[in-house]
Design a protein around this motif. Structure first.
Motif, PDB file in Angstrom:
ATOM      1  N   CYS A  60       0.811  -1.225   0.000  1.00  0.00           N
ATOM      2  CA  CYS A  60       0.000   0.000   0.000  1.00  0.00           C
ATOM      3  C   CYS A  60       0.839   1.268   0.000  1.00  0.00           C
ATOM      4  O   CYS A  60       0.298   2.369  -0.028  1.00  0.00           O
ATOM      5  CB  CYS A  60      -0.986   0.020   1.152  1.00  0.00           C
ATOM      6  SG  CYS A  60      -0.223   0.170   2.769  1.00  0.00           S
ATOM      7  N   HIS A  61       2.177   1.117   0.033  1.00  0.00           N
ATOM      8  CA  HIS A  61       2.997   2.331  -0.066  1.00  0.00           C
ATOM      9  C   HIS A  61       4.167   2.064  -1.007  1.00  0.00           C
ATOM     10  O   HIS A  61       5.258   1.704  -0.602  1.00  0.00           O
ATOM     11  CB  HIS A  61       3.508   2.802   1.298  1.00  0.00           C
ATOM     12  CG  HIS A  61       4.111   4.177   1.224  1.00  0.00           C
ATOM     13  ND1 HIS A  61       3.397   5.312   1.520  1.00  0.00           N
ATOM     14  CD2 HIS A  61       5.336   4.593   0.833  1.00  0.00           C
ATOM     15  CE1 HIS A  61       4.174   6.376   1.338  1.00  0.00           C
ATOM     16  NE2 HIS A  61       5.355   5.962   0.917  1.00  0.00           N
ATOM     17  N   SER A  62       3.895   2.258  -2.298  1.00  0.00           N
ATOM     18  CA  SER A  62       4.888   1.978  -3.341  1.00  0.00           C
ATOM     19  C   SER A  62       5.102   3.242  -4.172  1.00  0.00           C
ATOM     20  O   SER A  62       4.236   4.117  -4.249  1.00  0.00           O
ATOM     21  CB  SER A  62       4.365   0.844  -4.223  1.00  0.00           C
ATOM     22  OG  SER A  62       5.020   0.850  -5.463  1.00  0.00           O
ATOM     23  N   ASN A  89       2.565   7.637  -4.080  1.00  0.00           N
ATOM     24  CA  ASN A  89       2.623   8.072  -2.685  1.00  0.00           C
ATOM     25  C   ASN A  89       3.525   9.283  -2.467  1.00  0.00           C
ATOM     26  O   ASN A  89       4.254   9.710  -3.345  1.00  0.00           O
ATOM     27  CB  ASN A  89       3.093   6.893  -1.825  1.00  0.00           C
ATOM     28  CG  ASN A  89       1.937   5.990  -1.447  1.00  0.00           C
ATOM     29  OD1 ASN A  89       1.128   6.344  -0.589  1.00  0.00           O
ATOM     30  ND2 ASN A  89       1.832   4.843  -2.099  1.00  0.00           N
ATOM     31  N   CYS A  90       3.437   9.826  -1.267  1.00  0.00           N
ATOM     32  CA  CYS A  90       4.333  10.904  -0.784  1.00  0.00           C
ATOM     33  C   CYS A  90       4.176  12.189  -1.599  1.00  0.00           C
ATOM     34  O   CYS A  90       5.128  12.983  -1.681  1.00  0.00           O
ATOM     35  CB  CYS A  90       5.786  10.464  -0.787  1.00  0.00           C
ATOM     36  SG  CYS A  90       6.109   9.047   0.270  1.00  0.00           S
ATOM     37  N   GLY A  91       3.006  12.381  -2.214  1.00  0.00           N
ATOM     38  CA  GLY A  91       2.787  13.612  -2.975  1.00  0.00           C
ATOM     39  C   GLY A  91       3.623  13.705  -4.230  1.00  0.00           C
ATOM     40  O   GLY A  91       3.686  14.750  -4.865  1.00  0.00           O
ATOM     41  N   TRP A 215      -0.786  10.529   3.833  1.00  0.00           N
ATOM     42  CA  TRP A 215       0.050  11.680   4.200  1.00  0.00           C
ATOM     43  C   TRP A 215       1.468  11.272   4.561  1.00  0.00           C
ATOM     44  O   TRP A 215       1.684  10.515   5.511  1.00  0.00           O
ATOM     45  CB  TRP A 215      -0.548  12.402   5.415  1.00  0.00           C
ATOM     46  CG  TRP A 215      -1.854  13.087   5.177  1.00  0.00           C
ATOM     47  CD1 TRP A 215      -3.004  12.526   4.686  1.00  0.00           C
ATOM     48  CD2 TRP A 215      -2.158  14.469   5.439  1.00  0.00           C
ATOM     49  NE1 TRP A 215      -4.004  13.478   4.626  1.00  0.00           N
ATOM     50  CE2 TRP A 215      -3.506  14.675   5.089  1.00  0.00           C
ATOM     51  CE3 TRP A 215      -1.414  15.543   5.942  1.00  0.00           C
ATOM     52  CZ2 TRP A 215      -4.137  15.914   5.230  1.00  0.00           C
ATOM     53  CZ3 TRP A 215      -2.043  16.767   6.089  1.00  0.00           C
ATOM     54  CH2 TRP A 215      -3.389  16.954   5.722  1.00  0.00           C
ATOM     55  N   HIS A 216       2.436  11.778   3.808  1.00  0.00           N
ATOM     56  CA  HIS A 216       3.822  11.849   4.274  1.00  0.00           C
ATOM     57  C   HIS A 216       3.860  13.187   5.019  1.00  0.00           C
ATOM     58  O   HIS A 216       3.841  14.247   4.388  1.00  0.00           O
ATOM     59  CB  HIS A 216       4.765  11.819   3.063  1.00  0.00           C
ATOM     60  CG  HIS A 216       6.210  12.009   3.398  1.00  0.00           C
ATOM     61  ND1 HIS A 216       7.198  11.185   2.928  1.00  0.00           N
ATOM     62  CD2 HIS A 216       6.845  12.954   4.153  1.00  0.00           C
ATOM     63  CE1 HIS A 216       8.372  11.597   3.377  1.00  0.00           C
ATOM     64  NE2 HIS A 216       8.184  12.677   4.116  1.00  0.00           N
ATOM     65  N   VAL A 217       3.869  13.123   6.348  1.00  0.00           N
ATOM     66  CA  VAL A 217       3.661  14.341   7.146  1.00  0.00           C
ATOM     67  C   VAL A 217       4.862  15.269   7.043  1.00  0.00           C
ATOM     68  O   VAL A 217       5.936  14.886   6.581  1.00  0.00           O
ATOM     69  CB  VAL A 217       3.326  14.012   8.620  1.00  0.00           C
ATOM     70  CG1 VAL A 217       2.017  13.241   8.703  1.00  0.00           C
ATOM     71  CG2 VAL A 217       4.467  13.262   9.293  1.00  0.00           C
ATOM     72  N   SER A 245       1.404   7.699   6.336  1.00  0.00           N
ATOM     73  CA  SER A 245       2.366   6.894   5.582  1.00  0.00           C
ATOM     74  C   SER A 245       3.669   6.735   6.359  1.00  0.00           C
ATOM     75  O   SER A 245       4.123   7.677   7.013  1.00  0.00           O
ATOM     76  CB  SER A 245       2.674   7.571   4.248  1.00  0.00           C
ATOM     77  OG  SER A 245       1.507   7.660   3.462  1.00  0.00           O
ATOM     78  N   HIS A 246       4.274   5.552   6.244  1.00  0.00           N
ATOM     79  CA  HIS A 246       5.549   5.234   6.918  1.00  0.00           C
ATOM     80  C   HIS A 246       5.685   6.030   8.211  1.00  0.00           C
ATOM     81  O   HIS A 246       6.634   6.774   8.412  1.00  0.00           O
ATOM     82  CB  HIS A 246       6.757   5.432   5.992  1.00  0.00           C
ATOM     83  CG  HIS A 246       6.727   6.671   5.140  1.00  0.00           C
ATOM     84  ND1 HIS A 246       6.607   7.919   5.663  1.00  0.00           N
ATOM     85  CD2 HIS A 246       6.775   6.842   3.795  1.00  0.00           C
ATOM     86  CE1 HIS A 246       6.602   8.806   4.691  1.00  0.00           C
ATOM     87  NE2 HIS A 246       6.700   8.176   3.541  1.00  0.00           N
ATOM     88  N   LEU A 247       4.712   5.866   9.088  1.00  0.00           N
ATOM     89  CA  LEU A 247       4.664   6.656  10.323  1.00  0.00           C
ATOM     90  C   LEU A 247       5.776   6.182  11.260  1.00  0.00           C
ATOM     91  O   LEU A 247       5.834   5.017  11.643  1.00  0.00           O
ATOM     92  CB  LEU A 247       3.303   6.497  11.002  1.00  0.00           C
ATOM     93  CG  LEU A 247       3.103   7.437  12.187  1.00  0.00           C
ATOM     94  CD1 LEU A 247       2.958   8.885  11.725  1.00  0.00           C
ATOM     95  CD2 LEU A 247       1.890   7.035  13.009  1.00  0.00           C
TER      96      LEU A 247
HETATM   97 ZN   LIG Z   1       7.145   9.298   1.936  1.00  0.00          ZN
END
Ligand SMILES: [Zn+2]
Length: 529
Positions: A60-62, A89-91, A215-217, A245-247
């Motif tokens: 889910c995060h590629s 992901n990550c904008g 969200w990549h915060v 994301s990748h918290l």
């Molecule tokens: Zn990211």
């Protein structure tokens, strides 16, 4: 008569329930029976004696949207049993593209895949292009960064009313064309220029269409708690579902910041907010050495940058301003940073900065500036790996019931230009690492729970309600492997090695990996709601 029959396996069905023995019958692209099929016939029979049979893994995060057009066989993914990736992901994304953003987008695409022409404008165009033949399924998140750039270029300010309207229109078009959700990357350009009002407009639109936001915060060091609170607050106000994301709490975050963040997440859920998280199964992360330079040090020509890096007085200023990016530099935690890619200092690759300092008799800070200066043109492509977390952190985070497990990698190959962009074992080895390290060696998760976190949990999160479970009626995405044999050989220094021991992978009812070898069958699809 089935098309494919998988006999005698241990079924781990993706729910987290204990395994049970059964056969699986597949007709066309669906699973039609899970049960005793000892008298059934099939065009193809797979013997899964002593093997696990589970849903194909869902990442889910590629970031594979950045490589799939040059690797339609998705080779590194298929070897790992990955049958679906959620990308964009990550904008960071390559669609939509407008006149304003075309040249920047072309640069971004061509830095990784020079052979891919940017022949699309809308998100729907790009999805059509990807859908012209791929080995795995792709779900697309439209990137806020791409939308902002398409509406207002790299302007360092808040959007005006007309630009907000353009961003809303582009987002709506992208979601209507099949994007599964919206991603933010608030630590990167141009996402970090976005203020609260802009985020509210974007999330409002996603919420109206019932689409999640990933969200990549903004920051996971000193401002970690404030950054997560921003995401919680904007999605609470708009009603958008939130995937953190990748918290992870990076070095420099306050003591116990992680615990307070998770308390805030659990409180939000208790109050009815849809919040979930994901994390990668590694305590070491890749980074760019040049990221420790303040912006002023990187301006001007390469010669000017090099002159600054070599000047002793400027070096003193640089050291004084190194309290950024990975805090390990300013804290002089040199054992935690390893050089992984440098053209100018190939012989130092694989050494920690402490070891390089000892070998040269220099302060490791001087080694850092020497490496960057000696690299010349390519100084922004010097890669390091940093020990960002403890193994205990990863164990706790991955085991948390709110966490899916994901790669944060790219689908790639073990040879050719695409292999060169891989500098971390996540892309080639994340699923066998989860099962090998956390299920078998450390025993911090059961096999069934680990598989749930890589199948039904991310599927449900992103609306893929007919994938991620081995049940009649579900799409036939299946992985078959022997638990002892399935392993990763990808390391931090040699990350481009395919996973071993995956026996069979089925994507939409067709065999993508047979007897451990990819078939290069392109049976994947872009998944649109
Ligand atoms: Zn990211």
């Amino acid at each position: 008569m089935f098309d494919i029959l998988i006999r005698n396996g241990r079924i781990v069905d993706g729910t987290g329930n204990p395994w049970f023995p059964a056969d699986v019958g597949i007709e066309h692209d669906r699973i039609t029976v899970v049960g005793n099929l000892s008298n059934a016939e099939a065009a193809m029979t797979i013997d899964a004696q002593d093997a696990i049979v589970c849903p194909g893994f869902i990442d889910c995060h590629s970031h594979s949207d950045q490589t799939i057009l040059a690797n339609r066989e998705a080779t590194s993914s298929v070897y790992q049993g990955v049958t679906t990736e959620i990308v964009g992901n990550c904008g960071l994304g390559f669609a939509p593209v407008t006149k304003i953003s075309r040249s920047v987008t072309e640069k971004m695409v061509h830095s990784l895949t020079p052979e891919v022409p940017v022949s699309w404008s809308s998100c729907g165009d790009l999805l059509d292009r990807i859908d012209e033949g791929i080995a795995i399924n792709i779900g697309y998140l439209v990137a806020h960064g791409a939308i902002r750039r398409a509406a207002m270029g790299s302007a360092d300010r808040a959007p005006n009313l007309a630009e907000i309207a353009t961003m809303e229109r582009l987002l709506a078009e992208s979601l209507d064309a099949g994007a599964l959700g919206l991603s933010f990357g608030l630590e990167f350009m141009p996402g970090r220029l976005a203020g609260r009002d802009e985020l509210l407009h974007m999330c409002q639109m996603a919420a109206e269409r019932g689409k999640p936001t990933a969200w990549h915060v903004r920051d996971r060091t000193r401002d970690f708690e404030a950054s997560v609170n921003e995401a919680l607050s904007v999605t609470r106000e708009t009603g958008a579902a939130l995937q953190l994301s990748h918290l992870s709490a990076k070095p420099g975050s306050a003591p116990r910041a992680w615990n307070r963040v998770m308390e805030a997440v659990r409180l939000a859920r208790a109050q009815g907010q849809d919040v979930q998280c994901d994390m990668i199964p590694y305590n070491v992360g890749p980074g760019l050495l040049a990221a420790i330079l303040p912006v002023w040090a990187t301006q001007g020509t390469v010669d000017e940058v090099q002159a600054r890096l070599r000047d002793p007085a400027t070096r003193e200023r640089l050291v004084a301003q190194s309290d950024r990016y990975w805090m390990m530099f300013s804290r002089r935690e040199w054992d935690k940073i390893t050089l992984t890619a440098s053209q100018a200092h190939v012989n130092w690759v694989g050494m920690t900065l402490r070891e390089i300092g000892q070998a040269t008799g220099e302060d490791p800070f001087d080694c850092v500036y020497d490496i960057l200066a000696d690299e010349g043109e390519g100084y922004e492509q010097v890669w390091v790996n940093g020990v960002l977390f403890t193994e205990g952190d990863i164990i706790e985070w991955l085991a948390d019931p709110l966490f899916s497990i994901a790669s944060d990698g790219f689908t790639s190959k073990d040879h050719g230009p695409l292999s060169k962009i891989i500098n971390h074992p996540n892309s080639f080895g994340w699923t066998p690492r989860v099962l090998g390290a956390y299920v078998h060696e450390l025993r911090t998760m059961s096999l069934e729970e680990a598989i749930r976190k890589m199948t039904s949990m991310p599927a449900t999160r992103f609306g893929l309600l007919d994938r991620g479970l081995l049940r009649p009626g579900m799409m036939a995405d299946v992985a078959v492997f022997n638990e002892e044999a399935f392993r990763t050989r990808a390391t931090y220094l040699k990350p481009q090695i395919y996973a071993e021991g995956m026996q069979t992978v089925i994507v939409n009812g067709q065999v993508a990996l047979q007897d451990g070898a990819p078939t290069d069958t392109l049976a994947g699809r872009v998944i649109r709601p």
